[in-house]
Design a protein around this motif. Sequence first.
Motif, PDB file in Angstrom:
ATOM      1  N   UNK A  24      53.443 144.441 102.790  1.00 23.73           N
ATOM      2  CA  UNK A  24      54.786 144.846 103.182  1.00 23.73           C
ATOM      3  C   UNK A  24      55.566 143.575 103.814  1.00 23.73           C
ATOM      4  N   UNK A  25      54.734 143.037 104.836  1.00 24.21           N
ATOM      5  CA  UNK A  25      55.668 141.926 105.467  1.00 24.21           C
ATOM      6  C   UNK A  25      55.570 140.486 104.414  1.00 24.21           C
ATOM      7  N   UNK A  26      54.929 140.510 103.555  1.00 25.93           N
ATOM      8  CA  UNK A  26      54.969 139.413 102.662  1.00 25.93           C
ATOM      9  C   UNK A  26      56.126 140.195 101.680  1.00 25.93           C
ATOM     10  N   UNK A  27      56.121 141.112 101.219  1.00 28.23           N
ATOM     11  CA  UNK A  27      57.242 141.610 100.304  1.00 28.23           C
ATOM     12  C   UNK A  27      58.677 141.446 101.051  1.00 28.23           C
ATOM     13  N   UNK A  28      58.561 141.724 102.385  1.00 31.34           N
ATOM     14  CA  UNK A  28      59.940 141.807 102.983  1.00 31.34           C
ATOM     15  C   UNK A  28      60.457 140.253 103.454  1.00 31.34           C
ATOM     16  N   UNK A  29      59.575 139.310 103.358  1.00 32.31           N
ATOM     17  CA  UNK A  29      59.838 137.812 103.552  1.00 32.31           C
ATOM     18  C   UNK A  29      59.369 137.441 104.683  1.00 32.31           C
ATOM     19  N   UNK A  30      58.716 138.276 105.532  1.00 28.47           N
ATOM     20  CA  UNK A  30      58.431 137.795 106.835  1.00 28.47           C
ATOM     21  C   UNK A  30      57.253 136.885 106.843  1.00 28.47           C
ATOM     22  N   UNK A  31      56.362 137.000 105.813  1.00 27.87           N
ATOM     23  CA  UNK A  31      55.186 135.837 105.693  1.00 27.87           C
ATOM     24  C   UNK A  31      55.460 135.628 104.192  1.00 27.87           C
ATOM     25  N   UNK A  32      54.589 134.506 103.976  1.00 28.86           N
ATOM     26  CA  UNK A  32      54.581 133.785 102.648  1.00 28.86           C
ATOM     27  C   UNK A  32      53.437 134.143 101.619  1.00 28.86           C
ATOM     28  N   UNK A  33      52.348 134.116 102.312  1.00 30.12           N
ATOM     29  CA  UNK A  33      51.096 134.223 101.881  1.00 30.12           C
ATOM     30  C   UNK A  33      49.994 134.773 102.539  1.00 30.12           C
TER      31      UNK A  33
END
Length: 159
Positions: free
Chosen positions: A96-105
Amino acid sequence: ANHKEDIDLNNFWLIDPIDGTRDYINNRNEFTLNASLILDKKPAIGIITAPAKNRVFYSYGLSHSYELINAQEIQLIHKKNNITSYQKMKSSLKFCVIAAGEFDMYVAEPRACEWDIAAGHAILEHAGGKITDFNGREILYGKPSFKNPSLILKSKNIL
């Protein structure tokens, strides 16, 4: 029912009632509840809630990945970022946090089962991200053992 012997699972619901069980038991806030509809061995719908963080994510098709915030749908489109930090995450909240752009990988050795990642897979992919194994192969569902290979999760910002 025990479906480990079924070798032809193509369409089914995959549910993890508590992902991050140890976090839940130890009163930490990273546990999630996950549900995913698998169609033709691929996640078509994903729903993840992180109750302790008051966050709900869901998706139902390409470019239809959302976070429910104050009862309003907000499409998960964020500006591009360079990887600037590292954080360990145990539950499906990482998708979720990767989908939200909060993390990249996110990178992981094989360990999780299909129910641990299917809902997050749908949410990340529908937000424009990608999930593969270490060899760049697509992750499919309905394997007899329900075991996952290695995982690489990427946000759309680094594709």
